[in-house]
Every structure is written in C-alpha cells, then in structure tokens.
Design a protein around this motif. Structure first.
Motif, mmCIF file in Angstrom:
data_model
loop_
_atom_site.group_PDB
_atom_site.id
_atom_site.type_symbol
_atom_site.label_atom_id
_atom_site.label_comp_id
_atom_site.label_asym_id
_atom_site.label_seq_id
_atom_site.Cartn_x
_atom_site.Cartn_y
_atom_site.Cartn_z
ATOM 1 N N THR A 197 0.895 -1.208 0.058
ATOM 2 C CA THR A 197 0.089 -0.127 0.158
ATOM 3 C C THR A 197 0.940 1.267 0.203
ATOM 4 O OG1 THR A 197 -0.196 -0.049 2.222
ATOM 5 C CG2 THR A 197 -1.979 -1.107 1.298
ATOM 6 N N VAL A 198 0.471 2.382 -0.527
ATOM 7 C CA VAL A 198 0.931 3.865 -0.617
ATOM 8 C C VAL A 198 -0.049 4.554 -0.115
ATOM 9 C CG1 VAL A 198 2.630 3.107 -2.306
ATOM 10 C CG2 VAL A 198 0.607 3.853 -3.045
ATOM 11 N N SER A 253 -2.720 7.209 -0.419
ATOM 12 C CA SER A 253 -3.714 7.586 -1.190
ATOM 13 C C SER A 253 -4.271 9.096 -1.091
ATOM 14 C CB SER A 253 -5.277 6.688 -0.771
ATOM 15 O OG SER A 253 -6.244 6.784 -1.915
ATOM 16 N N ALA A 296 -4.837 2.915 -2.022
ATOM 17 C CA ALA A 296 -3.822 2.861 -2.963
ATOM 18 C C ALA A 296 -2.926 1.825 -2.982
ATOM 19 C CB ALA A 296 -3.107 4.076 -3.295
ATOM 20 N N TYR A 297 -2.679 1.145 -3.766
ATOM 21 C CA TYR A 297 -1.531 -0.088 -3.839
ATOM 22 C C TYR A 297 -0.638 0.099 -5.030
ATOM 23 C CZ TYR A 297 -4.719 -3.087 -1.241
ATOM 24 O OH TYR A 297 -5.628 -3.369 -0.163
ATOM 25 N N LYS A 298 0.735 0.085 -4.582
ATOM 26 C CA LYS A 298 1.943 0.103 -5.645
ATOM 27 C C LYS A 298 1.849 -1.318 -6.516
ATOM 28 C CE LYS A 298 6.768 1.381 -6.301
ATOM 29 N NZ LYS A 298 6.504 2.208 -7.532
ATOM 30 N N GLN A 345 1.251 2.407 -12.277
ATOM 31 C CA GLN A 345 2.239 1.835 -11.195
ATOM 32 C C GLN A 345 1.476 1.739 -10.025
ATOM 33 O OE1 GLN A 345 4.928 5.423 -11.694
ATOM 34 N NE2 GLN A 345 6.410 3.860 -12.462
ATOM 35 N N VAL A 346 0.170 2.622 -10.039
ATOM 36 C CA VAL A 346 -0.668 2.424 -8.738
ATOM 37 C C VAL A 346 -2.128 2.198 -9.159
ATOM 38 C CG1 VAL A 346 -1.645 3.708 -6.952
ATOM 39 C CG2 VAL A 346 0.766 4.229 -7.567
ATOM 40 N N TYR A 365 -6.126 1.555 -7.367
ATOM 41 C CA TYR A 365 -7.078 1.990 -6.168
ATOM 42 C C TYR A 365 -8.039 0.830 -5.931
ATOM 43 C CZ TYR A 365 -4.615 6.352 -6.700
ATOM 44 O OH TYR A 365 -3.528 7.162 -6.831
ATOM 45 N N ASN A 385 0.454 -8.877 -0.949
ATOM 46 C CA ASN A 385 1.611 -8.729 -1.735
ATOM 47 C C ASN A 385 1.563 -9.876 -2.794
ATOM 48 O OD1 ASN A 385 2.007 -6.375 -0.505
ATOM 49 N ND2 ASN A 385 3.900 -7.011 0.552
ATOM 50 N N ARG A 437 -7.910 7.018 -13.043
ATOM 51 C CA ARG A 437 -7.295 5.932 -11.979
ATOM 52 C C ARG A 437 -7.831 4.509 -12.292
ATOM 53 N NH1 ARG A 437 -8.402 10.532 -9.366
ATOM 54 N NH2 ARG A 437 -6.488 11.325 -8.136
#
Length: 194
Positions: free
Chosen positions: A50-51, A53, A60-62, A78-79, A81, A95, A108
């Motif tokens: 996660t990163v 958001s 948000a997920y990388k 790259q991301v 949602y 992961n 998005r």
C-alpha cells in the motif's frame, strides 16, 4: 392529499430506496470473456504494497506490471486503487501476483468485488491462455439462459451461457471456452486445446 400526489410521492420514495439498495455490492456473475471485454485494463501485476492515497475512500496499492493484455491508453500503471474495505464492495490485496481487470475512473484504475481480481497462481493454464485471445471475441455478446432456452440454436453475434436459479453460472463447458465469431460473422463457443 390527491391520488396523483400520493402516487408521485410513492414513486419518488421507491426510486430513492431502490437507489440506496443498488449502491450495495450485487454483482451478476459474468463469463471471464465478458469481464475482459467490459474492462478498460487487463493486466498481470505484482502488488508490492500500500501507498498513501490521494482519495480517502480509496486504498492505493503500488504495483509492477508484468504483462498487459488490454489497456486503453499506453500510460504505465504504477498504482491501482480499490474501494475501501469499509464499503460494501471493498477488497483487500496482499503482496503477490494477480490478474487485475476493471475500469479506469478519472485516470485511475479503481477495482472492487465486481471486477476480476484473482491471484495469478489460482488461474488454470487454459484461463491464462485465453487472456491473449479474448479480444477477438469482444465483437460477440454472451447472454445468460435458463432451461430449454439454452438449447435453442441462435445464428447471431451471441453465445449463450447457462445460469441456475440463484443466477450463478452453471455451464462448465462455456467456462472452459471462448465465444468467437466464425464464418458469416455468427458467434459460437470455441475450445482450444492446452
């Protein structure tokens, strides 16, 4: 109160209540080809974590894209949602490698339970093989059928898939096939050998 006003109020309330009910997460089952054709993106990707958001209602997920099967624009993703797990349709990703397919909203990729989000290692070899072939079948329509209506030969741009009384897909043969146009433009189920 007049009958017309009462009727108008009843109509308004039924629409308002119906709108609230449809905001829940009810997803009609779809053949994988239908999900592919309806999606803006279909990728094999590795979820890294996660990163932060920019949207509070979205997680948000990388990701790292491994393979692209369908993408409307060529911008590198790259991301992704997902809807928050506090909402009805929210999902939680771990992961690992996934098949991700769904819509692009305001630039998005936003996925929920109604989209195809499957761990890559849970897909069969034939499902993985069909990912590179589904695009050809997007000119065909896949329609649900029940009972005797499933045995009617239709010569059109349509393939039938059996559903049972609980509206779940009940057609193993169709689930292992792809709907493709043939001679004359008519669509039919085709099965490829692994």
């Amino acid at each position: 109160m007049s009958a017309a006003v009462t009727l108008a109020l009843l109509f308004f309330w039924s629409v308002a209540l119906n709108e609230q009910v449809t905001e829940g997460c009810t997803c009609l089952p779809k053949h994988p080809q239908q999900q592919f054709c309806a999606s803006d993106i279909v990728i094999r990707a590795k979820v890294i974590g996660t990163v932060n958001s920019t949207r509070p209602q979205l997680t948000a997920y990388k990701i790292g894209t491994i393979q692209t099967y369908k993408q409307l624009d060529k911008k590198r993703i790259q991301v992704i949602y997902t809807r928050s797990t506090q909402t009805f349709c929210g999902i939680n990703l771990r992961n690992g490698e996934y098949l991700l397919s769904g819509p692009v909203e305001d630039g998005r990729v936003v996925l929920d339970l109604c989209n195809r989000v499957e761990p890559w290692n849970q897909l069969s070899r034939i499902q993985k093989m069909y990912l590179s072939r589904y695009q050809r079948g997007c000119v065909c329509e896949i329609s649900p059928c029940t009972g005797a209506s499933c045995f009617i030969e239709i010569l059109q741009k349509k393939c039938l898939i059996r559903v049972n009384n609980s509206f779940s897909l009940d057609d193993e043969e169709a689930l292992q096939s792809i709907c493709l146009p043939g001679s004359g433009g008519f669509c039919s189920w085709t099965k490829f050998l692994e």
